[in-house]
Design a protein around this motif. Structure first.
Motif, PDB file in Angstrom:
ATOM      1  N   LYS A  50      -3.362   4.556  -2.531  1.00  0.00           N
ATOM      2  CA  LYS A  50      -4.475   5.261  -1.884  1.00  0.00           C
ATOM      3  C   LYS A  50      -4.496   6.692  -2.426  1.00  0.00           C
ATOM      4  O   LYS A  50      -3.792   7.579  -1.949  1.00  0.00           O
TER       5      LYS A  50
ATOM      6  N   ASP B 249       0.658   5.815  -0.407  1.00  0.00           N
ATOM      7  CA  ASP B 249      -0.058   7.077  -0.602  1.00  0.00           C
ATOM      8  C   ASP B 249       0.248   7.639  -1.991  1.00  0.00           C
ATOM      9  O   ASP B 249       1.395   7.608  -2.443  1.00  0.00           O
TER      10      ASP B 249
ATOM     11  N   GLU C 105       0.850  -1.197   0.000  1.00  0.00           N
ATOM     12  CA  GLU C 105       0.000   0.000   0.000  1.00  0.00           C
ATOM     13  C   GLU C 105       0.879   1.239   0.000  1.00  0.00           C
ATOM     14  O   GLU C 105       1.930   1.263   0.643  1.00  0.00           O
TER      15      GLU C 105
END
Length: 532
Positions: free
Chosen positions: A403, A373, A371
């Protein structure tokens, strides 16, 4: 419709401002729109496109580009001479006055060039190499470089001149710090020598300019505009509707999906060409752990295998065709084709290959992906939100779960400059039309004098730094361009950033607007015409 009421108010304000002008002059009003507003009126605070377009209507530089040849030509300077490899003598134009009537002096020029070097300035990259400025006499200055600077004259096209007494009076000797909310006087006020004066600025609503009665260029250039009303309109559909309904005369950034409609509508036209701006993804390569990632104790973006995997997971051809509707030139370099130093060899991309991307991720220790940003601007570049959504979907196919968060232009740029994004989208124009500008700002390790000033991921490689230092002072063009190619090829291997594409910029206008299309996406206010 809210926009119509806003524009009507702006038009009435502009009419009131020009009530004393002859009737024929009142008719030459230029109403234009784009998606993003100015972030500040301090000319050394924030080096971004929307600011530079409007600032150049009010403030001038020593040198400007010719809109046809893009060769430097006189503006506030009438001549320049290389006295020695490190000394440039500049002769100033006589009779120039600021819009308040005060004369332009050599001291104003010296002050402005030095102000651009301040710690809070976003324009230090243009002042790099300037060691000191010396006033020779009332009409002459000498600019001394610490090393020979082959692109100094090009850099002067971006260093705008303001009045020293005015700045002193209003306690604005240093530029606003764009990373803060502080508002010095120069944030909302302007005093320049250009063809227009700033009459009002209502952030995210409208800007009104009026002709500068003191402008030295009246009668010299062919422009006839006496009033400017600028309205930032975030919505693509609303900008196009405003143009086709006659509420604005010109849209600097029409949406790709509306271009065909504008072409097919009587009374309107599209001007287009490739821009000297490259869009890329920046990557945090300095934190030991990425905020918000499920990877703990290390930063996967520091691994070149991960960066290459992200690169090869992007299907840029599909993005060009579907998301950008053909308005893009896929690139493997951080500079566009018009920029000195570009070569076909250096422009080669790593191929789109999801299997190769998954293998690289596994080799780096992330067989299931991770994951991360991902920050994206909203409305700054052509279909930027859709672009980032497409990249997010493509990364998901190899296990990288980005994300995505988007922000409007005014808050996005200060945020990424505070290093608050793990991966971020950025478009980089090259006002000097020379690759050193990009290599110094984006690839060079952060340091003084503009080095790495937009290297927000803090990539660092000693060999690249040494190459860029050699490019900085090499004056033989063939040798210098060879060094540039070396640096670009090395960047292809190290992947300091992930290059995406060079923008192709369409402008949309009514037939009554006459202006040259420019590769730097700027309006040449000197020659802008609007038919009555």
């Amino acid at each position: 419709m809210r926009f119509s009421r806003t524009l009507l108010a702006a038009s009435l304000a502009a009419a009131a401002l020009t009530a004393a002008l002859p009737l024929a002059a009142q008719a030459a009003t230029f109403r234009f729109a784009r998606s993003a507003d100015v972030t500040t009126w301090d000319v050394h605070a924030h080096n971004v496109g929307p600011n530079n377009v409007l600032h150049s209507a009010v403030y001038e530089t020593l040198v400007e580009y010719n809109s046809k040849t893009f060769k430097p030509e006189p503006q506030l300077a009438t001549a320049w001479k290389q006295v020695s490899p490190t000394q440039l003598r500049v002769t100033l134009r006589q009779g120039v006055r600021f819009s308040d009537g005060s004369p332009l002096t050599a001291e104003d020029v010296k002050f402005s060039l030095e102000r651009a070097k301040a710690k809070t300035s976003n324009y230090a990259v243009y002042a790099q190499g300037i060691d000191r400025v010396q006033v020779v006499d009332a009409q002459t200055i000498d600019i001394f470089s610490d090393v020979p600077n082959p692109v100094l004259v090009n850099q002067l096209t971006e260093l705008r001149i303001l009045s020293r007494p005015w700045a002193e009076k209003h306690n604005a000797l240093t530029p606003k710090d764009i990373k803060t909310s502080d508002e010095p006087f120069t944030h909302r006020n302007a005093l320049g020598t250009g063809p227009f004066v700033l009459k009002s600025w209502s952030p995210d609503q409208r800007t009104v300019l009026a002709a500068n009665p003191q402008w030295w260029g009246k009668g010299k250039y062919a422009g006839n505009v006496t009033d400017v009303v600028y309205t930032p309109i975030k919505s693509d559909a609303t900008r196009t509707a405003a143009l086709l309904s006659g509420e604005v005369d010109f849209v600097l950034d029409p949406s790709p999906q509306d271009i065909a409609r504008v072409r097919q509508t009587s009374g309107f036209k599209v001007l287009e060409g490739p821009e000297n701006r490259t869009l890329f993804l920046g990557l945090d390569q300095f934190r030991e752990e990425l905020p918000g990632s499920n990877v703990k104790g290390k930063n996967p973006l520091k691994d070149v295998r991960v960066r290459r995997a992200l690169y090869q997971a992007i299907d840029i051809q599909t993005i060009q065709r579907v998301t950008l509707r053909g308005l893009a030139q896929p690139t493997g370099a951080l500079i566009a084709r018009q920029v000195n130093g570009w070569t076909q060899k250096a422009d080669a991309r790593w191929p789109y290959d999801t299997a190769a991307a998954q293998k690289l991720l596994a080799e780096a220790g992330y067989p299931q992906g991770f994951e991360v940003d991902f920050a994206c601007s909203a409305g700054r570049y052509t279909n930027d939100e859709q672009l980032c959504q497409a990249i997010t979907a493509q990364w998901a196919k190899v296990g990288v779960r980005a994300k995505l968060r988007t922000q409007p232009f005014a808050t996005y740029f200060p945020m990424i400059q505070r290093n608050e994004a793990s991966i971020y989208l950025l478009g980089w124009g090259v006002p000097t039309f020379d690759a050193f500008y990009s290599l110094q700002s984006l690839v060079r390790s952060p340091g003084a004098g503009g080095d790495g000033n937009f290297n927000l991921g803090r990539f660092s490689d000693p060999q690249q730094d040494a190459l860029i230092e050699r490019i900085k002072k090499e004056t033989d063009l063939a040798t210098r361009n060879g060094l540039i190619e070396q640096a670009l090829l090395k960047d292809h291997e190290l992947i300091s950033h992930i290059p995406l594409y060079n923008q192709i910029i369409p402008w949309a206008a009514t037939q009554k607007v006459e202006l040259p299309h420019r590769a730097d996406n700027r309006i040449d206010w000197r020659v802008l015409k609007v038919a009555n």
